[in-house]
Design a protein around this motif. Structure first.
Motif, PDB file in Angstrom:
ATOM      1  N   THR A  87       0.901  -1.088   0.052  1.00  0.00           N
ATOM      2  CA  THR A  87      -0.048  -0.146   0.054  1.00  0.00           C
ATOM      3  C   THR A  87       0.843   1.285   0.004  1.00  0.00           C
ATOM      4  N   PHE A  88       2.135   1.299   0.618  1.00  0.00           N
ATOM      5  CA  PHE A  88       2.946   2.358   0.651  1.00  0.00           C
ATOM      6  C   PHE A  88       3.515   2.325  -0.707  1.00  0.00           C
ATOM      7  N   ASP A  89       3.752   1.254  -1.220  1.00  0.00           N
ATOM      8  CA  ASP A  89       4.386   1.394  -2.762  1.00  0.00           C
ATOM      9  C   ASP A  89       3.526   1.915  -3.562  1.00  0.00           C
ATOM     10  N   PHE A  90       2.225   1.581  -3.508  1.00  0.00           N
ATOM     11  CA  PHE A  90       1.103   2.425  -4.219  1.00  0.00           C
ATOM     12  C   PHE A  90       1.044   3.764  -3.993  1.00  0.00           C
ATOM     13  N   LEU A  91       1.338   4.309  -2.839  1.00  0.00           N
ATOM     14  CA  LEU A  91       1.494   5.756  -2.554  1.00  0.00           C
ATOM     15  C   LEU A  91       2.739   6.462  -3.161  1.00  0.00           C
ATOM     16  N   ILE A  92       3.809   5.747  -3.149  1.00  0.00           N
ATOM     17  CA  ILE A  92       5.080   6.269  -3.852  1.00  0.00           C
ATOM     18  C   ILE A  92       4.744   6.351  -5.491  1.00  0.00           C
ATOM     19  N   ASP A  93       3.988   5.400  -5.769  1.00  0.00           N
ATOM     20  CA  ASP A  93       3.632   5.295  -7.324  1.00  0.00           C
ATOM     21  C   ASP A  93       2.713   6.672  -7.814  1.00  0.00           C
ATOM     22  N   ILE A  94       1.896   6.472  -6.949  1.00  0.00           N
ATOM     23  CA  ILE A  94       0.765   7.648  -7.240  1.00  0.00           C
ATOM     24  C   ILE A  94       1.262   9.097  -6.878  1.00  0.00           C
ATOM     25  N   ASN A  95       2.153   9.239  -5.865  1.00  0.00           N
ATOM     26  CA  ASN A  95       2.847  10.529  -5.717  1.00  0.00           C
ATOM     27  C   ASN A  95       3.786  10.875  -7.055  1.00  0.00           C
ATOM     28  N   GLU A  96       4.392   9.872  -7.841  1.00  0.00           N
ATOM     29  CA  GLU A  96       5.265  10.253  -8.980  1.00  0.00           C
ATOM     30  C   GLU A  96       4.354  10.479  -9.982  1.00  0.00           C
ATOM     31  N   GLY A 102      -1.653  14.432  -3.659  1.00  0.00           N
ATOM     32  CA  GLY A 102      -2.097  14.160  -2.603  1.00  0.00           C
ATOM     33  C   GLY A 102      -3.519  13.520  -2.878  1.00  0.00           C
ATOM     34  N   CYS A 103      -4.312  13.466  -1.749  1.00  0.00           N
ATOM     35  CA  CYS A 103      -5.673  12.766  -1.701  1.00  0.00           C
ATOM     36  C   CYS A 103      -6.942  13.410  -2.181  1.00  0.00           C
ATOM     37  N   SER A 104      -7.275  13.022  -3.257  1.00  0.00           N
ATOM     38  CA  SER A 104      -8.534  13.815  -3.786  1.00  0.00           C
ATOM     39  C   SER A 104      -9.595  14.167  -2.801  1.00  0.00           C
ATOM     40  N   PHE A 105      -9.969  13.077  -2.017  1.00  0.00           N
ATOM     41  CA  PHE A 105     -10.807  13.537  -1.037  1.00  0.00           C
ATOM     42  C   PHE A 105     -10.640  14.294   0.115  1.00  0.00           C
ATOM     43  N   LEU A 106      -9.405  14.206   0.692  1.00  0.00           N
ATOM     44  CA  LEU A 106      -9.002  15.293   1.616  1.00  0.00           C
ATOM     45  C   LEU A 106      -8.840  16.708   0.978  1.00  0.00           C
ATOM     46  N   ASN A 107      -8.403  16.857  -0.182  1.00  0.00           N
ATOM     47  CA  ASN A 107      -8.347  18.036  -0.837  1.00  0.00           C
ATOM     48  C   ASN A 107      -9.642  18.590  -0.971  1.00  0.00           C
ATOM     49  N   MET A 108     -10.624  17.790  -1.369  1.00  0.00           N
ATOM     50  CA  MET A 108     -11.959  18.482  -1.596  1.00  0.00           C
ATOM     51  C   MET A 108     -12.409  18.658   0.060  1.00  0.00           C
ATOM     52  N   LEU A 109     -11.957  17.870   0.878  1.00  0.00           N
ATOM     53  CA  LEU A 109     -12.818  18.083   2.210  1.00  0.00           C
ATOM     54  C   LEU A 109     -12.266  19.531   2.788  1.00  0.00           C
ATOM     55  N   SER A 110     -10.927  19.755   2.479  1.00  0.00           N
ATOM     56  CA  SER A 110     -10.644  21.309   2.825  1.00  0.00           C
ATOM     57  C   SER A 110     -11.183  22.281   2.184  1.00  0.00           C
ATOM     58  N   GLU A 159       1.538  14.191   4.201  1.00  0.00           N
ATOM     59  CA  GLU A 159       2.800  14.783   4.433  1.00  0.00           C
ATOM     60  C   GLU A 159       3.740  14.764   3.369  1.00  0.00           C
ATOM     61  N   SER A 160       3.561  13.655   2.324  1.00  0.00           N
ATOM     62  CA  SER A 160       4.226  13.684   1.189  1.00  0.00           C
ATOM     63  C   SER A 160       3.659  15.036   0.215  1.00  0.00           C
ATOM     64  N   GLN A 161       2.334  15.117   0.337  1.00  0.00           N
ATOM     65  CA  GLN A 161       2.061  16.200  -0.468  1.00  0.00           C
ATOM     66  C   GLN A 161       2.332  17.541   0.257  1.00  0.00           C
ATOM     67  N   LEU A 162       2.672  17.789   1.342  1.00  0.00           N
ATOM     68  CA  LEU A 162       3.069  18.859   2.110  1.00  0.00           C
ATOM     69  C   LEU A 162       4.408  19.169   1.453  1.00  0.00           C
ATOM     70  N   PHE A 163       5.404  18.048   1.578  1.00  0.00           N
ATOM     71  CA  PHE A 163       6.799  18.245   1.211  1.00  0.00           C
ATOM     72  C   PHE A 163       7.425  17.903  -0.095  1.00  0.00           C
ATOM     73  N   LYS A 164       6.359  17.466  -0.958  1.00  0.00           N
ATOM     74  CA  LYS A 164       6.630  17.072  -2.015  1.00  0.00           C
ATOM     75  C   LYS A 164       7.856  16.018  -2.310  1.00  0.00           C
ATOM     76  N   SER A 165       7.847  15.259  -1.398  1.00  0.00           N
ATOM     77  CA  SER A 165       8.642  14.350  -1.227  1.00  0.00           C
ATOM     78  C   SER A 165       8.212  12.732  -0.778  1.00  0.00           C
ATOM     79  N   GLN A 166       9.181  11.816  -1.038  1.00  0.00           N
ATOM     80  CA  GLN A 166       8.534  10.467  -0.674  1.00  0.00           C
ATOM     81  C   GLN A 166       8.878   9.923   0.760  1.00  0.00           C
TER      82      GLN A 166
END
Length: 186
Positions: A87-96, A102-110, A159-166
């Motif tokens: 699941t964490f490899d999936f996050l790395i892949d989607i970040n790339e 970031g998360c579409s759902f949390l982005n919309m929540l904000s 946090e990866s969205q915030l820092f633009k880092s893996q």
């Protein structure tokens, strides 16, 4: 082979998928969606009663795409630890792929207003489904350790969205791996 024209409803949703994801929900106006989808205003409101209803359909479509990709990353392994770490490899892949969007759902929540309860309910349902995924995947969900993994996953995504880092994803994955080594799970 016949080429089937894309129907107005599909064009509207495809346009909303692109614009809401790239620009955000509030920044994207109905007029921009109508213009880029090449439809009449009446056509948009025939298919979607409000921007909130279009937002709900956007979330459903994003969920389908996101969850299918998550499952393709995790279904390759039968072992719990490998499946959870995937699941964490999936996050790395989607970040790339999505440049740390970031998360579409949390982005919309904000962005949503207190009266946009349909959107909030959809976001909560999808996050609960993700919690259930971890609980169903892990052998001892009664220990609530699946919630620990869920929270690490969510925090790593944000946090990866915030820092633009893996590094947050890599750190969360290492924590989960260490918990398995220490036999906290199973």
């Amino acid at each position: 082979m016949k080429h089937h024209p894309v129907l107005p409803k599909e064009r509207i949703l495809e346009t909303a998928l692109k614009l809401f994801h790239e620009q955000g929900y509030n920044t994207t106006g109905i007029n921009q969606i109508i213009s880029e989808a090449g439809v009449a205003k009446a056509s948009l409101y025939l298919h979607f009663k409000s921007k909130e209803d279009l937002g709900v359909e956007y979330l459903k479509a994003r969920h389908a795409i996101w969850y299918e990709q998550l499952l393709s990353f995790t279904n390759e392994s039968k072992k719990e630890k490998k499946k959870i770490l995937a699941t964490f490899d999936f996050l790395i892949d989607i970040n790339e792929k999505e440049n740390f969007r970031g998360c579409s759902f949390l982005n919309m929540l904000s962005e949503i207003q207190p009266d946009e309860s349909k959107l909030l309910a959809v976001i909560q349902d999808y996050k609960q489904e993700l919690r259930n995924f971890f609980a169903d995947t892990m052998e001892n969900p009664k220990d609530n350790l699946s919630d620990t993994v869920y929270l690490l996953f969510e925090a790593a995504m944000q946090e990866s969205q915030l820092f633009k880092s893996q590094w947050p994803v890599e750190k969360a994955k290492k924590i989960v791996s260490d918990l398995y080594k220490l036999k906290y799970f199973k």
